[in-house]
Design an enzyme around this catalytic site. Sequence first.
Site, PDB file in Angstrom:
ATOM      1  N   ALA B  12       0.810  -1.216   0.000  1.00 17.37           N
ATOM      2  CA  ALA B  12       0.000   0.000   0.000  1.00 17.37           C
ATOM      3  C   ALA B  12       0.847   1.270   0.000  1.00 17.37           C
ATOM      4  O   ALA B  12       0.331   2.356  -0.195  1.00 17.37           O
ATOM      5  CB  ALA B  12      -0.937   0.002   1.199  1.00 17.37           C
ATOM      6  N   LEU B  14       3.379   4.285   1.587  1.00 16.85           N
ATOM      7  CA  LEU B  14       3.381   5.066   2.822  1.00 16.85           C
ATOM      8  C   LEU B  14       2.099   5.898   2.934  1.00 16.85           C
ATOM      9  O   LEU B  14       2.143   7.115   2.924  1.00 16.85           O
ATOM     10  CB  LEU B  14       4.629   5.953   2.810  1.00 16.85           C
ATOM     11  CG  LEU B  14       5.186   6.462   4.133  1.00 16.85           C
ATOM     12  CD1 LEU B  14       5.227   5.395   5.176  1.00 16.85           C
ATOM     13  CD2 LEU B  14       6.562   7.042   3.919  1.00 16.85           C
ATOM     14  N   HIS B  15       0.964   5.228   3.027  1.00 17.92           N
ATOM     15  CA  HIS B  15      -0.300   5.952   3.122  1.00 17.92           C
ATOM     16  C   HIS B  15      -0.630   6.285   4.576  1.00 17.92           C
ATOM     17  O   HIS B  15       0.207   6.119   5.443  1.00 17.92           O
ATOM     18  CB  HIS B  15      -1.400   5.138   2.455  1.00 17.92           C
ATOM     19  CG  HIS B  15      -1.246   5.122   0.969  1.00 17.92           C
ATOM     20  ND1 HIS B  15      -1.854   6.051   0.170  1.00 17.92           N
ATOM     21  CD2 HIS B  15      -0.513   4.337   0.173  1.00 17.92           C
ATOM     22  CE1 HIS B  15      -1.499   5.816  -1.084  1.00 17.92           C
ATOM     23  NE2 HIS B  15      -0.684   4.776  -1.117  1.00 17.92           N
ATOM     24  N   ALA B  16      -1.851   6.731   4.782  1.00 15.76           N
ATOM     25  CA  ALA B  16      -2.219   7.281   6.090  1.00 15.76           C
ATOM     26  C   ALA B  16      -1.793   6.430   7.283  1.00 15.76           C
ATOM     27  O   ALA B  16      -1.129   6.920   8.191  1.00 15.76           O
ATOM     28  CB  ALA B  16      -3.725   7.515   6.125  1.00 15.76           C
TER      29      ALA B  16
END
Lengths: 562, 94
Positions: B12, B14-16
């Site tokens: 995914a 470095l998302h939230a």
Amino acid sequence: MLSGAPGAPGIVIGKASTYKRRLPSVSETFVTDGQIQYQLDEFQQARTKVENELNQILSEQDEANTEELVRMQVEVIKDPELNKQVKQKIIDENLTADAAVDSVFETYLRILKQNQAEDRSVDITDIRDRLIQVLHNYDAHDVAEGAIVIANELSPREVIEFADQGVKGIVMDRGGVNSHAAIIARSMGLPTVLGTQEGTSKITGDDQVVVDGRLGKVIVNPDGDTQERYRKQIDDYQKILRDAKKICQHPNKTKDGISFSLRANIEFVEELEAVEKYCAEGIGLLRTESIYLRNQQFKNVDEQESFYIKMLENTAPHPVVIRLFDAGGDKVLDNSSLEQNPFLGWRGIRMLLDQEELLEQQLKAICKAAAEFKGRVRILIPMVSTIEHISRVRALLDAAQEELSENGVEPDKDIELGIMVEVPNVALQADFFAQHVDFMSIGTNDLTQYLLAVDRGNERISKLYDQRHPAVWKLINRVSQAAQKESIPLSICGELASDPVSACCLVGMGIDDLSMNAAALPAVKKALRSHESSELHELAQNVLDAQTIGHVNELFSNWNSI
Amino acid sequence: MIKKNVTIVNDAGLHARPAAAMVKLASKYESDFYIHMYGYKVNGKSILGVMTLAAEKGAELELELDGEDEEEALEAIVELIDSGFGEVYEEDEQ
């Protein structure tokens, strides 16, 4: 009356309280140098207040979704760069605190958009708006306890906050049933109607409103009779909740003694408590994808196995139906490989068969767990649309069992392999598919979506999405007849089974194995126990004769489910 | 001051959620923490900054730490990134 989508079940009557997320605008005046310190203090106080609010929410929350969301927001409010920049703006540009906050957030949101990292921008704007609200002395806590909040759209945090304040129901102009806010509202048990489009323009502060979260209806200033009718429904529902424990201990039998099974749909180990509390006969749908998606270590067979074992240990002697990973391909590969029509795309078994290692590992873990609890595991294949899907899974399952024997473990030879009936072609050819499987389970959520060509998450058309549509009933009946003809078990694991009247109708069609959210179990059980099987059968017949959703609703509202 | 290059390994990126985990971890240490990526430099203790990088899987980051506990901090942060952040995905059901 306003119509929308059923966001979270339950009925409430109360006084409306309109809520605006964002106050009109931030100040456009500049402050003098002498006032700068005051603005800095205001900002500092607002920050502390919002951070305390978030920590308060965290301390009262243990729901995993909510917790992660709020933790992320806590980091935003504590963000050192954000704070430095807001202060800088106030000092260098003589902005008021609210204007400085607005401007700094604006910059970040713009960059996020440019870099296509907007996935959480709604939760970031939510923090901006709350900061500005606090700076404007607008207190969301002014909503009275027991009120029904009428809003354009609420953020997940706002839903949590309102629930904590004792708000009874929510009506939103926007949002679909799969929005994060809706998921939170359901988990907090807050009756909610979404996507009414005109709630905020038609309802004013002192109106009396009925929120029917089961049917997605909002009645404004109902007359005496209507109020009376709803009050009775609420009482009945409350009574069921009160008596839930007692109801659940009764046997699963209709008035004339015909047996049925009620099981739970679950996803997390934490939900096992509810399975026991509501006396569910095991797990009718064990979702596995989110566990996998949340935790990459889950690719590890041992970890998966211990998850399945925990489920089996706590539900003896009942069955556990494990659904293979049912995710869209975008969750497994790169996020950027988005599809135009993900629901018609590379998902469920279509994806798993292309990711054979993943599927093999899951089957291996299931077989290992099954070997310790023989005769209780059933495997459910999601999104099947061809016979080949079944034969390929069966071959991999056999191989996994074989490998177990080679390692000196005696496998469970009774693992049943079944399919989700959710793609319409499978429902139409159910007699053919039934010859190739040990059992079938109808997933009414997706079946309805595919059959009616309605994306249930799309707020503009969510009114068209109704699992009680006559065509859905006819198709379910067709599958039921096919299962009976081939003598294989059939169950229902979609939302339809959790609606008491629909459950009566399903049993009337001869489908006696229903799986639902555990909390829905008492009401369903009570309805089924209050009727003779002949009455259930008659209801089913009448529903099968209905041509429009209006007919079905009429039949249902005339049916006394208690 | 110490520096180290790392690659984002989780699907995914470095998302939230991973960003929140990393910022939280980094904030436990006294040392200043900066991330360089493709010419950008952001404060590694700022979640908004980290999110604006929109670092995808395979992205190469240069971590820069400066302070008394820099060694310790670097080790912990690298371990978190290399482990794929434990939790990386958004849930999405039915």
